[in-house]
Design an enzyme around this catalytic site. Structure first.
Site, PDB file in Angstrom:
ATOM      1  N   LYS A 157     104.697  51.537  71.157  1.00 55.90           N
ATOM      2  CA  LYS A 157     103.348  51.033  70.905  1.00 55.90           C
ATOM      3  C   LYS A 157     102.572  52.096  70.163  1.00 55.90           C
ATOM      4  O   LYS A 157     102.883  53.291  70.268  1.00 55.90           O
ATOM      5  CB  LYS A 157     102.639  50.731  72.229  1.00 55.90           C
ATOM      6  CG  LYS A 157     101.512  49.724  72.099  1.00 55.90           C
ATOM      7  CD  LYS A 157     102.035  48.325  71.958  1.00 55.90           C
ATOM      8  CE  LYS A 157     100.953  47.283  71.897  1.00 55.90           C
ATOM      9  NZ  LYS A 157     101.519  45.938  72.031  1.00 55.90           N
TER      10      LYS A 157
HETATM   11  P1  NAD Z   1      92.802  39.933  68.933  1.00 56.16           P
HETATM   12  O1  NAD Z   1      92.102  41.185  68.585  1.00 56.16           O
HETATM   13  O2  NAD Z   1      93.149  38.967  67.854  1.00 56.16           O
HETATM   14  O3  NAD Z   1      91.983  39.122  70.042  1.00 56.16           O
HETATM   15  C1  NAD Z   1      91.462  39.702  71.187  1.00 56.16           C
HETATM   16  C2  NAD Z   1      90.352  38.792  71.658  1.00 56.16           C
HETATM   17  O4  NAD Z   1      89.884  39.248  72.916  1.00 56.16           O
HETATM   18  C3  NAD Z   1      89.156  38.778  70.712  1.00 56.16           C
HETATM   19  O5  NAD Z   1      88.710  37.445  70.576  1.00 56.16           O
HETATM   20  C4  NAD Z   1      88.113  39.596  71.458  1.00 56.16           C
HETATM   21  O6  NAD Z   1      86.803  39.237  71.127  1.00 56.16           O
HETATM   22  C5  NAD Z   1      88.474  39.205  72.878  1.00 56.16           C
HETATM   23  N1  NAD Z   1      87.921  40.105  73.891  1.00 56.16           N
HETATM   24  C6  NAD Z   1      87.831  41.450  73.859  1.00 56.16           C
HETATM   25  N2  NAD Z   1      87.194  41.895  74.958  1.00 56.16           N
HETATM   26  C7  NAD Z   1      86.905  40.793  75.681  1.00 56.16           C
HETATM   27  C8  NAD Z   1      86.242  40.581  76.899  1.00 56.16           C
HETATM   28  N3  NAD Z   1      85.779  41.607  77.596  1.00 56.16           N
HETATM   29  N4  NAD Z   1      86.125  39.296  77.367  1.00 56.16           N
HETATM   30  C9  NAD Z   1      86.613  38.251  76.670  1.00 56.16           C
HETATM   31  N5  NAD Z   1      87.234  38.403  75.496  1.00 56.16           N
HETATM   32  C10 NAD Z   1      87.370  39.649  75.018  1.00 56.16           C
HETATM   33  O7  NAD Z   1      94.112  40.397  69.741  1.00 56.16           O
HETATM   34  P2  NAD Z   1      95.436  39.568  70.017  1.00 56.16           P
HETATM   35  O8  NAD Z   1      96.466  40.001  69.046  1.00 56.16           O
HETATM   36  O9  NAD Z   1      95.117  38.122  70.181  1.00 56.16           O
HETATM   37  O10 NAD Z   1      95.874  40.198  71.422  1.00 56.16           O
HETATM   38  C11 NAD Z   1      95.300  39.751  72.647  1.00 56.16           C
HETATM   39  C12 NAD Z   1      96.169  40.246  73.798  1.00 56.16           C
HETATM   40  O11 NAD Z   1      97.494  39.766  73.635  1.00 56.16           O
HETATM   41  C13 NAD Z   1      96.298  41.764  73.922  1.00 56.16           C
HETATM   42  O12 NAD Z   1      96.421  42.113  75.264  1.00 56.16           O
HETATM   43  C14 NAD Z   1      97.608  42.049  73.198  1.00 56.16           C
HETATM   44  O13 NAD Z   1      98.198  43.266  73.607  1.00 56.16           O
HETATM   45  C15 NAD Z   1      98.413  40.845  73.634  1.00 56.16           C
HETATM   46  N6  NAD Z   1      99.532  40.524  72.771  1.00 56.16           N
HETATM   47  C16 NAD Z   1      99.343  40.249  71.445  1.00 56.16           C
HETATM   48  C17 NAD Z   1     100.436  39.902  70.670  1.00 56.16           C
HETATM   49  C18 NAD Z   1     100.285  39.498  69.239  1.00 56.16           C
HETATM   50  O14 NAD Z   1     101.292  39.086  68.641  1.00 56.16           O
HETATM   51  N7  NAD Z   1      99.112  39.578  68.631  1.00 56.16           N
HETATM   52  C19 NAD Z   1     101.718  39.866  71.235  1.00 56.16           C
HETATM   53  C20 NAD Z   1     101.862  40.147  72.590  1.00 56.16           C
HETATM   54  C21 NAD Z   1     100.757  40.461  73.344  1.00 56.16           C
END
Ligand code: NAD
Length: 466
Positions: A157
């Site tokens: 990561k």
């Molecule tokens: P992103 O940045 O696109 O979205 C994150 C979202 O969370 C945003 O809408 C943000 O406004 C919101 N957020 C942040 N703080 C918040 C809060 N306190 N309350 C409510 N909403 C809040 O990120 P993403 O890529 O969608 O990733 C989201 C999660 O999924 C993370 O934990 C990431 O590690 C995990 N993840 C992502 C992927 C991927 O392919 N993008 C894969 C596996 C896991």
């Protein structure tokens, strides 16, 4: 459970009773980026409206589950010590001249946790809360995740402690390029392959690939999650959300739920959350609550996930969505009555102090480490089925793997092929974890960790590494 794990639980119990973040911190543009100084600023959430989060760190959460599985697998202490620690941890300075004309230094990290099963794989996060502990935890999570879905990868990561929402696009580009310049020596298609995560997207991956290419020649397989125009894979953008929905369909019968008629809530309407929401809706479900960092909304009659995603694409936020939904306190989102709650924001958002208020039948973890161990226990006692992060959100890395394979072969698959193959892998992994959980008489999370750890141990010992 080991003594260490019990101790960690005790620490969490002490710390999770009240709102932990946001903390005091610098605000305004370029927060946390002192002129020519290392970034030592206090961590801060994106918005003061953010719901409370447990103080237990992502690292403690992942370690807790590792310890539980290591105990059950009766791993010798020396082997557990090797598996628990990272293979390589790189911390770099990321100096960037921002629009104010000054040089700002951000902190960047890449942690390679375990490469027994193949090249390291894991996302890069741009977020003001990024620190070494968090990146270390997420790297370890990737090791178990890639093993659980049986991909030929290890776990890694990366991240930069920066708030991209406060930067101009060209400043984000400068951060991405500067970060790549500092870490390229430990990356590459046969070494370590980054992907998007919180605060990064296909555009950021394009800049990373371009920067890597300046030094090594055009190498599309050096990062995944790239735009389609730059040898990205069809289906990658939606893959994590699609995987969430695919495992939801498999899990729903366990709580006698018809997957086509589920009422669901999404916390975090970013890449993962918005795709999961749209695909749940496509399946016939109704979104009754949603939140992002700006605020939360609810409607018993349903919130149109497609329209909300379109609104977000146009630069809007959940808080200012002009639908018929009512604005609610972010903390209230968790207490909404629904069939499925999908956490898709950050880690530690479901904790001891709020888990008891949840009124859902199942949780499908789109985010990494959204549920603390204490909350997990409360929810299990309430009979809530949890499909854990290491399984539920693996769709992204599965399609990243497909992208890497396509890049190495210079041969593109169509979207239908990608989605079908993703479904096959997610269903198979779900079946393996669910069967193990049933055989063990445990919830799915410990079963998933056991499966992943066992596979890594086998690879590491076959190599002669342990
Ligand atoms: P992103 O940045 O696109 O979205 C994150 C979202 O969370 C945003 O809408 C943000 O406004 C919101 N957020 C942040 N703080 C918040 C809060 N306190 N309350 C409510 N909403 C809040 O990120 P993403 O890529 O969608 O990733 C989201 C999660 O999924 C993370 O934990 C990431 O590690 C995990 N993840 C992502 C992927 C991927 O392919 N993008 C894969 C596996 C896991």
């Amino acid at each position: 459970m080991s003594e260490e794990a019990t101790e960690k639980r005790a620490r969490e119990d002490e710390s999770a009773d009240g709102p932990a973040v946001p903390q005091e911190g610098e605000s305004g543009p370029h927060a946390g980026a002192g002129h020519g100084e290392p970034d030592k600023s206090a961590k801060k959430t994106e918005d003061s409206a953010a719901p409370s989060r447990a103080e237990v760190s992502n690292y403690e959460i992942v370690e807790h589950w590792f310890d539980v599985a290591a105990d059950r697998l009766e791993l010798p202490d020396d082997v557990a010590a090797v598996l628990r620690s990272s293979y390589r941890e790189v911390q770099v300075q990321v100096p960037v001249r921002l629009g104010d004309g000054k040089l700002h230094v951000f902190s960047g990290y890449r942690v390679q946790h375990n490469g027994a099963r193949g090249p390291y794989k894991g996302g890069i996060r741009f977020h003001p809360e990024v620190d070494l502990d968090e990146v270390r935890a997420l790297a370890e999570l990737m090791t178990w995740k890639t093993a659980i879905v049986n991909l030929p990868y290890g776990g890694a990561k990366g991240g930069v402690n920066v708030d991209p929402s406060k930067l101009e696009a060209r400043e984000v580009q400068a951060v991405a390029r500067s970060f790549m310049d500092k870490i390229e020596k430990v990356l590459g298609p046969t070494r370590d392959i980054p992907a998007p995560d919180v605060g990064t997207n296909a555009q950021v991956m394009a800049w990373l690939m371009d920067e890597y290419g300046k030094l090594h020649g055009h190498t599309p397989a050096c990062v995944t999650g790239k735009p389609i125009a730059l040898e990205g894979s069809y289906g990658r953008e939606a893959a994590t959300g699609r995987g969430v929905v695919q495992v939801f369909r498999e899990a729903a019968p366990q709580v006698e739920l018809d997957p086509a008629g589920a009422r669901f809530v999404v916390q975090g309407f970013g890449n993962v959350g918005s795709w999961a929401a749209r695909l749940m809706q496509e399946l016939g479900g109704t979104m009754v609550g949603a939140a992002d960092a700006s605020g939360a909304i609810a409607s018993g009659n349903g919130i149109d996930a497609e329209k909300l995603a379109e609104h977000m694409r146009d630069g809007g936020s959940v808080g200012d969505f002009d639908g018929s939904a009512e604005e609610i306190e972010p903390d209230e989102l968790l207490a909404l009555e629904c069939d499925v709650f999908i956490p898709a924001a950050l880690g530690g958002m479901i904790h001891k102090a709020n888990a008891g208020r949840m009124r859902c039948r199942m949780i499908v973890e789109g985010a990494n480490s959204p549920t603390t161990p204490a909350a997990d226990e409360i929810l299990n006692d309430k009979g809530v089925l949890i499909v854990p992060d290491v399984l539920a959100n693996a769709g992204g890395v599965v399609v990243s793997y497909f992208e890497w394979v396509q890049n190495l072969q210079h041969f593109r698959w169509d979207e239908e092929q990608v989605n079908e193959r993703l479904g096959e892998i997610m269903r198979r992994a779900f079946g393996e974890v669910a069967n193990r959980a049933q055989e063990n008489g445990t919830p799915m999370r410990p079963a998933a960790y056991e499966l992943g750890i066992e596979r890594v141990v086998e690879a590491a010992s076959t190599r002669g590494y342990i």
